[in-house]
Each structure stands twice: as C-alpha cells, then as structure tokens.
Scaffold this motif. Sequence first.
Motif, mmCIF file in Angstrom:
data_model
loop_
_atom_site.group_PDB
_atom_site.id
_atom_site.type_symbol
_atom_site.label_atom_id
_atom_site.label_comp_id
_atom_site.label_asym_id
_atom_site.label_seq_id
_atom_site.Cartn_x
_atom_site.Cartn_y
_atom_site.Cartn_z
ATOM 1 N N ARG A 123 -9.203 -27.929 10.683
ATOM 2 C CA ARG A 123 -8.039 -28.546 10.024
ATOM 3 C C ARG A 123 -6.901 -27.554 9.897
ATOM 4 N N LYS A 164 -15.255 -39.784 7.299
ATOM 5 C CA LYS A 164 -15.095 -38.801 6.234
ATOM 6 C C LYS A 164 -15.614 -37.462 6.728
ATOM 7 N N SER A 165 -15.281 -36.411 5.989
ATOM 8 C CA SER A 165 -15.677 -35.053 6.378
ATOM 9 C C SER A 165 -17.178 -34.931 6.601
ATOM 10 N N LYS A 179 -5.197 -37.491 4.413
ATOM 11 C CA LYS A 179 -5.792 -37.301 3.092
ATOM 12 C C LYS A 179 -5.257 -38.370 2.155
ATOM 13 N N ILE A 193 -10.596 -36.748 2.672
ATOM 14 C CA ILE A 193 -10.035 -36.453 3.988
ATOM 15 C C ILE A 193 -10.693 -37.357 5.019
#
Length: 93
Positions: free
Chosen positions: A58, A39-40, A67, A72
């Motif tokens: 990105r 994950k981010s 996504k 994301i």
Amino acid sequence: MPTSIITTDDLRDFKMELLDDIKKILAKQATGSLKKYLKSSEVMEMLQISPGTLQNLRINGTLPFSKMGGIIYYDIEDIQKVMRKNRVHHITE
C-alpha cells in the motif's frame, strides 16, 4: 500410519470433482458473483503474505486501495493486474 490404495476409479472420481469445482468457480466469475472488493485479511490469505508486506504494498503504491470507515478494501482486478505485471516469465541463473 495406515496405507491406502488408490485406484484408477478413485483418481477418475477426484478428477471429476475437481473439474466440477473449477466449473463452479468459472461460472461465478462469468456471472460476476465473485467479490469485487476484498478486505485486508482476505488479500493476505489469498496472496499468502503478512500484514507488514500488505502495508508495504500500500505504502509504496504497488497495490491501490480504498478506505471506508477504517476498513481497507482492495479491488480484485487491481490485485490481478499487479500479479500479471510482476509475473516472471524466465529465470536465468
């Protein structure tokens, strides 16, 4: 602050602990039990970058992502590929 004396035995113990930790990480990687997608927040922590920097990566297409449901995800292999591609081998001043 009190002073501590570090002996060669302490260093040897530390070395053995460190080697054990590295072996565990390599074993996880070999068996595929490391996460494939991050994950981010995990990517920001791993690369020590800000949310804005990650967003720029990105937007400009440097770092591919997926996504799903507003979350994301980044493929760990893509992150490693970008890191290898941007490796600096020699700096001249």
